[in-house]
Design an enzyme around this catalytic site. Structure first.
Site, mmCIF file in Angstrom:
data_model
loop_
_atom_site.group_PDB
_atom_site.id
_atom_site.type_symbol
_atom_site.label_atom_id
_atom_site.label_comp_id
_atom_site.label_asym_id
_atom_site.label_seq_id
_atom_site.Cartn_x
_atom_site.Cartn_y
_atom_site.Cartn_z
ATOM 1 N N LYS A 48 9.705 -3.778 -0.896
ATOM 2 C CA LYS A 48 8.983 -4.360 0.140
ATOM 3 C C LYS A 48 8.343 -5.640 -0.345
ATOM 4 O O LYS A 48 8.300 -6.697 0.589
ATOM 5 C CB LYS A 48 8.258 -3.419 0.871
ATOM 6 C CG LYS A 48 8.754 -2.045 1.165
ATOM 7 C CD LYS A 48 7.776 -1.027 1.906
ATOM 8 C CE LYS A 48 6.761 -0.596 1.202
ATOM 9 N NZ LYS A 48 7.290 0.471 0.099
ATOM 10 N N ARG A 58 2.995 4.983 7.429
ATOM 11 C CA ARG A 58 3.673 5.970 6.691
ATOM 12 C C ARG A 58 3.683 7.381 7.214
ATOM 13 O O ARG A 58 4.078 8.143 6.347
ATOM 14 C CB ARG A 58 2.917 5.980 5.206
ATOM 15 C CG ARG A 58 3.133 4.555 4.408
ATOM 16 C CD ARG A 58 2.575 4.878 3.267
ATOM 17 N NE ARG A 58 2.436 3.520 2.588
ATOM 18 C CZ ARG A 58 2.490 3.046 1.289
ATOM 19 N NH1 ARG A 58 2.565 4.208 0.501
ATOM 20 N NH2 ARG A 58 2.453 2.039 0.957
ATOM 21 N N ARG A 117 6.983 -1.722 -13.838
ATOM 22 C CA ARG A 117 6.397 -2.613 -13.212
ATOM 23 C C ARG A 117 5.105 -3.049 -13.875
ATOM 24 O O ARG A 117 4.320 -2.221 -13.983
ATOM 25 C CB ARG A 117 6.119 -1.990 -11.664
ATOM 26 C CG ARG A 117 5.617 -2.937 -10.637
ATOM 27 C CD ARG A 117 5.996 -2.662 -9.253
ATOM 28 N NE ARG A 117 5.012 -1.704 -8.765
ATOM 29 C CZ ARG A 117 4.962 -1.135 -7.404
ATOM 30 N NH1 ARG A 117 5.914 -1.638 -6.552
ATOM 31 N NH2 ARG A 117 4.297 -0.313 -6.983
ATOM 32 N N ARG A 157 -0.145 -1.011 -12.811
ATOM 33 C CA ARG A 157 -0.953 -0.211 -11.882
ATOM 34 C C ARG A 157 -1.322 1.255 -12.196
ATOM 35 O O ARG A 157 -0.423 1.743 -12.533
ATOM 36 C CB ARG A 157 -0.440 -0.327 -10.762
ATOM 37 C CG ARG A 157 -1.019 -1.064 -9.609
ATOM 38 C CD ARG A 157 -0.073 -1.590 -8.548
ATOM 39 N NE ARG A 157 0.261 -0.440 -7.578
ATOM 40 C CZ ARG A 157 1.011 -0.353 -6.497
ATOM 41 N NH1 ARG A 157 1.250 -1.570 -5.761
ATOM 42 N NH2 ARG A 157 0.862 0.598 -5.829
ATOM 43 N N ARG A 191 4.200 9.980 -6.000
ATOM 44 C CA ARG A 191 4.250 9.304 -4.568
ATOM 45 C C ARG A 191 5.692 9.027 -3.772
ATOM 46 O O ARG A 191 5.625 9.251 -2.701
ATOM 47 C CB ARG A 191 3.958 7.734 -5.222
ATOM 48 C CG ARG A 191 2.558 7.791 -5.474
ATOM 49 C CD ARG A 191 2.436 6.393 -6.239
ATOM 50 N NE ARG A 191 2.375 5.044 -5.506
ATOM 51 C CZ ARG A 191 3.013 3.941 -6.099
ATOM 52 N NH1 ARG A 191 3.489 4.124 -7.535
ATOM 53 N NH2 ARG A 191 3.176 2.914 -5.384
HETATM 54 P P1 ADP Z 1 3.610 1.228 -2.975
HETATM 55 O O1 ADP Z 1 4.159 0.355 -1.645
HETATM 56 O O2 ADP Z 1 4.125 0.680 -4.220
HETATM 57 O O3 ADP Z 1 3.733 2.580 -2.805
HETATM 58 P P2 ADP Z 1 1.197 0.445 -1.955
HETATM 59 O O4 ADP Z 1 0.600 -0.729 -2.455
HETATM 60 O O5 ADP Z 1 1.734 0.092 -0.292
HETATM 61 O O6 ADP Z 1 2.306 0.868 -2.822
HETATM 62 O O7 ADP Z 1 -0.008 1.587 -1.628
HETATM 63 C C1 ADP Z 1 -0.594 2.125 -2.713
HETATM 64 C C2 ADP Z 1 -1.448 3.331 -2.331
HETATM 65 O O8 ADP Z 1 -2.332 2.914 -1.151
HETATM 66 C C3 ADP Z 1 -0.614 4.227 -1.757
HETATM 67 O O9 ADP Z 1 -0.264 5.267 -2.761
HETATM 68 C C4 ADP Z 1 -1.645 4.978 -0.938
HETATM 69 O O10 ADP Z 1 -2.572 5.603 -1.599
HETATM 70 C C5 ADP Z 1 -2.574 3.975 -0.315
HETATM 71 N N1 ADP Z 1 -1.796 3.565 1.133
HETATM 72 C C6 ADP Z 1 -1.055 2.409 1.062
HETATM 73 N N2 ADP Z 1 -0.617 2.322 2.440
HETATM 74 C C7 ADP Z 1 -1.082 3.241 3.083
HETATM 75 C C8 ADP Z 1 -0.723 3.818 4.407
HETATM 76 N N3 ADP Z 1 -0.135 3.270 5.415
HETATM 77 N N4 ADP Z 1 -1.328 5.214 4.555
HETATM 78 C C9 ADP Z 1 -1.875 5.792 3.687
HETATM 79 N N5 ADP Z 1 -2.323 5.258 2.376
HETATM 80 C C10 ADP Z 1 -1.628 4.394 2.097
#
Ligand code: ADP
Ligand code: ZN
Length: 217
Positions: A18, A93, A132, A165, A176
């Site tokens: 994404k 999500r 990554r 990360r 995750r």
């Molecule tokens: P990726 O897409 O690689 O999982 P993100 O950078 O989008 O990583 O998200 C990293 C972390 O931030 C997630 O694992 C979660 O803990 C938190 N997070 C991000 N977006 C959301 C969301 N919409 N709802 C809840 N937690 C979120």
């Protein structure tokens, strides 16, 4: 497929691409990029009380509460740079977040045009996540396997140090992915039923990128 869709959601497992896809699109099209992950990481890095709470949740690969991300997204979507269109990257999500998003959008007089779903097999995603690396200064993403930086450990764009990360270790990445299947996968049906879902696989990624670009420009 409608081509001029400006209010977009990007959905997919962590590591599905994404962020990379958004980055490429945004080089050429003016849309606001709203990554809840980036916004939450910024808060975490600030060292605030809230940031400390976020660190515990995010490093464990769990989702932050629907209420908190909802508030962050509402205030971000209300800014004027979203008027020409936006990409919501990593939000919603959960079904609860999707319902909240509908309320927020109604309140500010906008609607979603498409939900782009990055459909990538688990094995591929796991391999990518654990390989990554991201720049500690500018956030650019590299990969030890197939998008190597010119010099190991150094960002091509700004010379910053590349780091893994804290939530990209194998164990957390697996967690995750599990969270994705349990909480986020149900959203696919939710958006398919509302006619907004636009699935992308690795095979048609390049083609869809071009179609989107042509439509959005
Ligand atoms: P990726 O897409 O690689 O999982 P993100 O950078 O989008 O990583 O998200 C990293 C972390 O931030 C997630 O694992 C979660 O803990 C938190 N997070 C991000 N977006 C959301 C969301 N919409 N709802 C809840 N937690 C979120
Ligand atoms: Zn950099």
């Amino acid at each position: 497929m409608e081509l001029t869709k400006k209010n977009l959601v990007f959905m997919g497992a962590p590591g599905a691409g994404k962020g990379t896809f958004s980055g490429l699109l945004l080089e050429q099209v003016k849309l606001a990029h709203i990554s809840t992950g980036d916004m939450l990481r910024a808060e975490k890095a600030s060292g605030s009380e809230l940031g400390k709470k976020l660190a515990a949740i995010m490093d464990a690969g769990q989702l932050v509460s629907d209420e908190l991300v909802g508030e962050i997204v509402e205030s971000r979507l209300s800014k004027s740079d979203c008027d020409t269109g936006f990409i919501l990257d990593g939000y919603p999500r959960t079904i609860a977040q999707a319902e909240m998003l509908n309320k927020i959008l109604t309140k500010i007089g906008k609607k979603l045009d498409a939900v782009v779903f990055f459909d990538v097999p688990d094995e591929v995603v796991l391999e990518r996540l654990t390989a990554r690396m991201s720049c500690s200064k500018c956030g650019a993403i590299f990969n030890k396997l197939f998008m190597k930086p010119a010099k190991p450990g150094i960002c091509d764009h700004c010379g910053g140090e590349l780091i893994q990360r804290s939530d990209d270790s194998l164990e957390t990445a697996q967690g995750r992915l599990k969270v994705f299947h349990e909480s986020t996968q149900p959203l696919i049906d939710f958006y398919r039923e509302s006619g907004l879902l636009m699935p992308i696989t690795e095979l048609d990624k390049a083609k869809i990128f071009q179609i989107m670009l042509d439509g959005l420009k």
